[in-house]
Write a protein that holds these residues in place. Structure first.
Motif, PDB file in Angstrom:
ATOM      1  N   ALA A 172      56.070-111.718   7.736  1.00  0.00           N
ATOM      2  CA  ALA A 172      55.103-112.377   6.854  1.00  0.00           C
ATOM      3  C   ALA A 172      54.914-111.614   5.621  1.00  0.00           C
ATOM      4  CB  ALA A 172      53.617-112.707   7.375  1.00  0.00           C
ATOM      5  N   GLY A 173      55.142-112.308   4.459  1.00  0.00           N
ATOM      6  CA  GLY A 173      54.994-111.502   3.175  1.00  0.00           C
ATOM      7  C   GLY A 173      56.449-110.839   2.707  1.00  0.00           C
ATOM      8  N   SER A 174      57.193-110.883   3.477  1.00  0.00           N
ATOM      9  CA  SER A 174      58.656-110.294   3.339  1.00  0.00           C
ATOM     10  C   SER A 174      59.312-110.673   1.893  1.00  0.00           C
ATOM     11  CB  SER A 174      59.348-110.081   4.484  1.00  0.00           C
ATOM     12  OG  SER A 174      59.778-111.636   4.940  1.00  0.00           O
ATOM     13  N   ILE A 175      60.298-110.185   1.627  1.00  0.00           N
ATOM     14  CA  ILE A 175      61.033-110.655   0.440  1.00  0.00           C
ATOM     15  C   ILE A 175      62.520-111.097   1.006  1.00  0.00           C
ATOM     16  CG2 ILE A 175      61.887-110.343  -2.047  1.00  0.00           C
ATOM     17  CD1 ILE A 175      59.614-108.664  -2.385  1.00  0.00           C
ATOM     18  N   SER A 198      58.349-105.529   2.772  1.00  0.00           N
ATOM     19  CA  SER A 198      57.145-105.177   1.987  1.00  0.00           C
ATOM     20  C   SER A 198      57.588-104.822   0.640  1.00  0.00           C
ATOM     21  CB  SER A 198      56.231-104.150   2.699  1.00  0.00           C
ATOM     22  OG  SER A 198      55.246-103.781   1.491  1.00  0.00           O
ATOM     23  N   ALA A 199      56.837-105.377  -0.440  1.00  0.00           N
ATOM     24  CA  ALA A 199      57.087-105.105  -1.737  1.00  0.00           C
ATOM     25  C   ALA A 199      56.688-103.689  -2.123  1.00  0.00           C
ATOM     26  CB  ALA A 199      56.776-106.039  -2.831  1.00  0.00           C
ATOM     27  N   ASP A 200      56.019-103.129  -1.225  1.00  0.00           N
ATOM     28  CA  ASP A 200      55.296-101.812  -1.635  1.00  0.00           C
ATOM     29  C   ASP A 200      56.450-100.516  -1.248  1.00  0.00           C
ATOM     30  OD1 ASP A 200      53.229-102.866  -2.610  1.00  0.00           O
ATOM     31  OD2 ASP A 200      52.206-103.213  -0.645  1.00  0.00           O
ATOM     32  N   ARG A 217      63.368-103.001   6.587  1.00  0.00           N
ATOM     33  CA  ARG A 217      62.027-102.713   7.083  1.00  0.00           C
ATOM     34  C   ARG A 217      61.205-101.614   6.567  1.00  0.00           C
ATOM     35  NH1 ARG A 217      64.388-103.717  12.831  1.00  0.00           N
ATOM     36  NH2 ARG A 217      65.035-105.798  12.705  1.00  0.00           N
TER      37      ARG A 217
END
Length: 528
Positions: A207-210, A231-233, A261
């Motif tokens: 969830a929330g991945s690109i 994660s975008a972070d 990841r």
């Protein structure tokens, strides 16, 4: 008795049809056969010049392919209608191709320049260039001619010889089959590319991945990148593929799956490569300095997008040359540089490979190979296909078995040479993977002949890491070790792998992941 019922005619009677201005004009063409031939040839030449001028590597994108199919069909239809003869199936394609070849004279690239069948690579270049053009442009033209001739004979005021019912039915069935085939081809061409989602260890999308394929503007040209990240972070890692001209989108997606990841992993089809093949022209502006400038521009785009002061830069083979130069230009943009299959001097490597090939030929008694290499002489070579001949012997010069994990993951993903089966490529882009490798190589590789990092890059102002396989060709590894031993850097470290060759970062993808997370990031990452 009821009133008689009359059915409305669905077509105009011949006398009414001949009153139409278009049909009267066509009748004039058909009476003066030379006039119909002139119209057919003129339309074919005009479209050939137009296509050769606007898309000299035709077609380089799905949009260009669809336009070319429509152009060919229309030109063929007009030729068939004007000539009212199937001889238009000969005249129109020949005139069109002749004009197309004239219009694109001077366009550089193996798939565009002279036709040659003196090697398997020359044949492949013909198939990828002119063969692809024939399928996309000339088959629709032939179908258009058939429709044009049929329409002309229907409209003609002159009596046509009757055809048997069987022949008529067979012709209609063949036409319908050809039409359906071209429609199916158009659908396949238009089918968009995609890239699979980033998945967790449970195999489910995170969830929330690109996971995206994106067009970016670099150096005034549209180029493509692929981003995978849980994660975008996370820290950003930009991967520079080899070649010059190689597209590694599927390779980097498959072997950097775990890496995504922990990092924002960005793959890039450089200008003239794979999905960015259409950006190759004008080829005279594709210089080494421009390639480095594009790298820096993409770096700044990623820094802004992911709110990072610096990113990591990973270069493979030719990408390691590009990466070193980018870091030398702008060290302030990068946490660290990682070189895999590190190149130092392409010219010196090729010179040593020449002598290694002669030694191999002598050891194995390969008289033909020795004769061929002596005929070529020492590099650099004006003919890019000579380099392809040498590349064909890399595995014999340093035979080995890659790690089992590498082979298993590649097999499970359906990975084939050059990664052409990747969903990241549309149908035309699959051909561009090989076309880019040939044409971009022929443009860029001659520009690398004066580079020698032992002389030109004695210091890098970023932490520098080098991954080297023990089965790397000595013509590469000896130079890399020599350069790295004398390189000045804030920190440098080399990792050697006994079961790897040139593509270390893929072959040892698990170890590379650990190196990045356990060593490189703790030593270099400074936050966003």
């Amino acid at each position: 008795m009821g009133a008689a019922q009359h059915q409305l005619p669905t077509t105009l009677p011949p006398t009414r049809l001949r009153e139409r201005p278009l049909v009267r004009l066509l009748d004039a063409l058909w009476r003066e056969r030379w006039l119909g031939v002139s119209v057919a040839a003129g339309m074919a030449v005009l479209t050939g010049l137009l296509v050769g001028t606007t898309m000299p590597r035709a077609p380089a994108t799905a949009g260009q392919a669809l336009v070319l199919m429509l152009t060919g069909f229309v030109a063929g239809g007009i030729a068939g209608l004007a000539m009212r003869s199937r001889w238009a199936m000969v005249l129109a394609p020949v005139a069109h191709v002749a004009a197309f070849e004239v219009a694109r004279l001077g366009t550089p690239g193996i798939t565009v320049e002279r036709i040659r069948f003196d090697s398997a690579y020359g044949l492949l270049a013909f198939i990828l260039g002119r063969g692809l053009y024939g399928v996309i442009g000339l088959l629709p033209m032939l179908l258009g001619v058939a429709y044009g001739v049929a329409l002309a004979r229907r409209w003609s005021s002159q009596r046509q010889p009757p055809s048997s019912r069987l022949r008529h039915s067979a012709g209609r069935a063949l036409g319908a089959l050809a039409t359906a085939g071209l429609i199916a081809l158009a659908v396949l061409i238009a089918w968009p590319a995609s890239t699979p989602p980033v998945r967790g260890t449970d195999g489910q999308p995170i969830a929330g991945s690109i996971a995206t394929l994106e067009r970016v503007r670099l150096g005034e040209h549209d180029q493509w990148i692929m981003i995978h990240a849980a994660s975008a972070d996370a820290p950003v890692l930009l991967y520079l593929s080899g070649g010059p001209g190689q597209s590694d989108l599927m390779f980097s997606r498959v072997f950097f799956e775990d890496l995504a990841r922990d990092f924002v992993v960005v793959g890039w089809d450089q200008r003239g490569t794979g999905k960015s093949y259409a950006a190759l022209d004008p080829a005279e502006t594709l210089t080494l300095d421009q390639a480095v400038a594009d790298t820096v521009e993409l770096t700044n785009y990623l820094r802004a997008r992911f709110d990072e002061q610096k990113i990591y830069l990973l270069g493979e083979s030719w990408g390691s040359t590009l990466g070193v130069l980018a870091v030398q230009w702008h060290p302030e943009l990068y946490h660290a540089f990682i070189g895999s299959g590190q190149m130092v001097s392409q010219r010196e490597t090729d010179r040593r490979l020449y002598h290694d090939m002669l030694a191999y030929a002598e050891r194995t008694g390969n008289v033909e190979m020795a004769r061929t290499m002596r005929r070529y002489g020492e590099p650099p070579y004006a003919d890019p296909l000579v380099y392809a001949y040498v590349m064909g012997y890399y595995e014999q010069l340093s035979p080995y078995t890659p790690p089992a994990a590498y082979l298993e993951r590649g097999s499970a993903a359906g990975l084939v040479p050059w990664g052409m089966r990747g969903s990241e490529y549309s149908l035309i882009e699959k051909a561009n993977v090989l076309r880019g490798l040939m044409d971009m190589f022929s443009v860029m590789y001659p520009q690398l002949q004066e580079i020698d990092f032992r002389r030109d890059v004695t210091r890098l102002d970023v932490p520098t890491y080098m991954l080297m396989g023990e089965h790397e060709l000595a013509a590469r590894s000896d130079l890399a070790h020599e350069w790295f031993a004398h390189l000045e850097a804030p920190h440098k470290q080399e990792f050697t792998f006994p079961d790897a060759g040139h593509s270390v970062v893929f072959e040892e993808f698990q170890a590379f992941h650990r190196i990045m997370t356990d060593i490189v990031v703790p030593e270099t990452y400074q936050g966003g």
